[in-house]
Scaffold this active site. Structure first.
Site, PDB file in Angstrom:
ATOM      1  N   HIS A 264       0.862  -1.288   0.038  1.00  0.00           N
ATOM      2  CA  HIS A 264       0.169   0.054   0.210  1.00  0.00           C
ATOM      3  C   HIS A 264       0.941   1.260   0.033  1.00  0.00           C
ATOM      4  CE1 HIS A 264      -3.701   2.245   1.214  1.00  0.00           C
ATOM      5  NE2 HIS A 264      -2.925   3.212   1.449  1.00  0.00           N
ATOM      6  N   GLU A 265       1.816   1.528   0.954  1.00  0.00           N
ATOM      7  CA  GLU A 265       2.604   2.305   0.929  1.00  0.00           C
ATOM      8  C   GLU A 265       3.533   2.434  -0.261  1.00  0.00           C
ATOM      9  OE1 GLU A 265       1.561   4.407   3.404  1.00  0.00           O
ATOM     10  OE2 GLU A 265       0.505   3.510   4.255  1.00  0.00           O
ATOM     11  N   HIS A 268       1.848   4.498  -2.805  1.00  0.00           N
ATOM     12  CA  HIS A 268       1.805   5.899  -2.607  1.00  0.00           C
ATOM     13  C   HIS A 268       3.284   6.361  -3.198  1.00  0.00           C
ATOM     14  CE1 HIS A 268      -1.708   6.788  -0.318  1.00  0.00           C
ATOM     15  NE2 HIS A 268      -1.644   5.873   0.401  1.00  0.00           N
ATOM     16  N   GLU A 294      -4.528   7.907  -3.313  1.00  0.00           N
ATOM     17  CA  GLU A 294      -4.921   6.664  -2.768  1.00  0.00           C
ATOM     18  C   GLU A 294      -5.428   5.562  -3.764  1.00  0.00           C
ATOM     19  OE1 GLU A 294      -4.946   6.421   0.599  1.00  0.00           O
ATOM     20  OE2 GLU A 294      -6.165   4.592   0.960  1.00  0.00           O
TER      21      GLU A 294
END
Lengths: 497, 497
Positions: A264-265, A268, A294
């Site tokens: 997820h990170e 980003h 997001e």
């Protein structure tokens, strides 16, 4: 004009560098700082933020922007300098409208409210937070009122995070989404539940970490321009386009947290690492909105990282890292485990299918609070009612109800939630568009190859940074406005499969 | 007056916090920053340093200091506020005398020279550095000339690092020391050399690290207000009185580096951790001079950490950590190994006995260069001649001769070396004073107890921070001027033992 433009860029570079320096201090605070460093660190970060703000709102910035306005318009909308001037002007207009006194009060109240919330949440004590929230609501309205002429009082607050989005359109989009998601969820829950017990075995941290870092490296996260460290709450932070870091956490008895947090990170971070290097230290050197940001974390975490083709390739590798834990678990069982749908009370623990229902409850309630159509006394009950109607469950206490998220208790009500669901909607939209251009992408993912997908995202989403607003970007990339159809199709295809 | 004083403190706090923020960025650069972060990092640190400097030399600072002058004098020399105003005034007077243009040129030349040196040293190429040094010498003289009225041209340069010290007195002190050390070294070298082969075995890093951290924790380094990380070159850095960090390095096949580096840097750090907390974010919140700082690193590293009583207690523990490496090594053999005297070419590798000879060579040569009594063409030969006469060996090449230290090649000649030997002299002086007050200290060290020594140092050396100059501090602590006698007695006692 070139001289004025250089002056503007120099000024903006200093603003960016002060904010970047503050970000380094924040990263250190979350990762390695010893406890004794805390008092000075807060003071130091506040100083850097204040200096950055002062330099930015200086009338000299405004004069340079005025002088460059005609020049920017002459360059046309796709020119980089025009984009920079446009973005800087919008940021500047917003910044100068908020009186420093209000900002200072907001910040002070936010700190007090946050402090009170950490205790009130643990004590399930909404009554204590009720007057705090009253004040927060008042500050939030005053903040919005710095931008007269809005259609909806939430518009200026939404605009801070998702520039160009408005309450009326987001609300309509979300209403449509909710109308489809609630029955879809019922339908999915009629199927037998997945067995996810295989995720709750002992997974040593070092192996979790090594596997996750191997995966994100292959996805395209550049460790020469970033690194991963451990924190309580995972986040991404950027100090320049050459130094975009992520943090993660690991649960030794649950595999489903660390790995997907890491991806997820990294999503980003790949967004920020992919921004045109010539935008370094300008207002363009950021993701363009909370929603688009997001969309990239969720695209890599969910659309790719929880897909069957992905695990067709990686599951054997994961099994070889954890032979005792997963040697007896079939790929299909594992795939269903990491995609288990189960309504729950806590947003941050929610599965991919129910997550947006949590988000939209918050979005709708904060709009109602700002409008004054919902009273703070009725908030806990309204929360429970919506959980019951949308998810079929509700928390009896407020700890896991209205008190669960930090957002409303850190200073502002409004604008902080819509980005999560915008991100999900856009993740499917962008992925579909990438597949239209490159139908071979799923097959490549099935071979552990991400170059085509990453390359398409870099060229179309990442490279422009904040040059276009989210709506402009969607229009440019898809040729049309934001639509929920690809997202719904994606969810249906995946969960009714 | 209180309002003016608060204004001054606020201003100085911002200066300190900007410098502290820059220090965090520097620490990150040396420890964890990925390679891609380098270009922005240099720019960000330069910005923070410039902003700190601009704020400090602002005429408003001068006006506040003027307004507070009489107030400070009325408070008497021991008052904290008086000390703060006094120190701030001295720093201010120094800062405003150097034209920003000269500072900028110096900084630019320093960067070029440093870059050239990294290559020239490797290539043993003094000829390339010769014109660079010419320029450095010119800049150094121009820097000194910003402070007219000096007795010796090196005085202003020495004053930057060791405030209040002057070339004439340092030179006299060093001449006296050298006159004693050279024959003492000859005498020591007549003894059979120690066998230090036990230090050159395989010592895994993790155990080295754990042992070193255990030792410095017991000495008094507070890990709640600091931490240790790994870097190429060990250093101490402070971000506030509550966050004083150290770094170290380990050689897997040599025990003598990591452990003593750790203790050395912890000595620096205990100094800063021990400063009166009420001095936080003021110019008093630092060690008072390079020499006093070095006295604390050397006191803990050498006077304590290489003493027999220390190892009487710790050697058994070290053996139990490294049973294969040290199980067959007697305490006495180990003690002699870590105190082996052997003239060598490289200052940073020098033993305790020969170290000052290296330092004084540099000090004398840089004074001669500044005076013009030594020409740059003759420098390499002068270097060799002094090594031959003082240490009995000389390097044929310049790589391990005049090119070995970074100091002259990073922008200034003068003032950077005397602190090392001042530190050694003061380490013995302060230690003797501590023993006069508490004769039980050696016996306590022999039981692994450092509270009395650490407490005495904290009260007498650490707590005042930069409130007194080094000379004032020595006078206050010992009742007399700086003297080399305790240091010589210490060396004689130890090495003729």
């Amino acid at each position: 004009m070139n001289k004025k433009l250089d002056e503007l860029k120099n000024r903006l570079r200093e603003v960016e560098d002060l904010n970047n320096a503050s970000a380094v201090l924040g990263w250190d605070q979350a990762t390695y700082m010893p406890p004794g460093g805390a008092p000075a660190r807060g003071r130091q970060m506040a100083l850097l933020s204040r200096l950055a703000h002062e330099r930015f709102i200086d009338p000299a910035t405004g004069r340079l922007l005025d002088d460059l306005q005609a020049h920017a318009e002459s360059l046309g909308p796709d020119d980089d300098d025009a984009g920079l001037i446009r973005k800087a002007r919008r940021d500047y207009e917003k910044s100068i409208r908020v009186p420093p006194q209000l900002l200072a009060e907001l910040s002070e109240h936010g700190a007090l409210s946050y402090q009170a919330w950490t205790e009130a949440r643990a004590a399930n004590d909404y009554a204590t937070m009720r007057p705090m929230l009253e004040k927060t609501l008042d500050y939030s309205r005053r903040l919005a009122d710095c931008f007269p002429g809005y259609d909806h009082i939430a518009d200026p607050l939404i605009d801070f995070a998702d520039e160009g989005m408005k309450a009326v359109s987001v609300r309509a989009l979300f209403a449509e989404l909710r109308a489809q998601l609630v029955p879809l969820l019922r339908q999915i829950l009629e199927q037998p539940p997945a067995d996810d017990s295989c995720l709750y075995r002992t997974y040593p941290e070092d192996q979790q970490r090594a596997f996750g870092e191997m995966v994100i490296k292959q996805m395209g996260y550049d460790f020469n321009r970033g690194r991963q460290d451990k924190t309580h709450h995972p986040f991404m932070t950027s100090f320049s386009l050459g130094d975009v870091r992520i943090t993660t956490r690991f649960q030794p008895d649950y595999l489903g947290d660390g790995l997907f947090s890491t991806i997820h990170e990294a999503g980003h971070a790949m967004y920020e690492q992919g921004i045109d290097m010539s935008y370094e230290a300008t207002p363009l050197a950021h993701g363009t909105s909370a929603g688009v940001h997001e969309s990239q974390s969720r695209l890599w975490e969910n659309v790719v990282g929880r897909s069957r083709v992905f695990w067709n390739y990686y599951y054997a590798q994961l099994q070889s890292v954890f032979p005792d834990q997963l040697g007896d678990v079939e790929l299909d069982t594992f795939y269903r485990a990491i995609n288990k749908v189960q309504p729950s009370l806590i947003r941050t623990d929610a599965d991919q299918m129910t997550y947006d229902l949590h988000v939209m409850i918050r979005f709708d309630l904060e709009l109602a609070l700002l409008e004054g159509t919902l009273a703070l006394d009725d908030l806990p009950e309204a929360w429970r009612a919506r959980y019951q109607s949308d998810l079929g469950i509700a928390s009896e206490d407020d700890r896991d109800g209205v008190l669960q998220d930090v957002h409303w208790f850190a200073g502002v009500i409004g604008g902080a939630f819509q980005g999560y669901t915008m991100g999900n909607i856009m993740s499917a939209l962008f992925y579909r568009q990438a597949l239209t251009a490159h139908p071979e992408i799923p097959a490549q993912i099935g071979r552990g190859e991400f170059g085509t997908l990453h390359g398409w995202l870099r060229e179309n989403i990442y490279r422009p940074g904040a040059k276009y607003t989210a709506n402009e970007l969607v229009e440019r990339v898809t040729g049309g406005p934001l639509t929920i159809e690809p997202y719904l199709a994606y969810l249906r295809g995946k969960f009714l499969d």
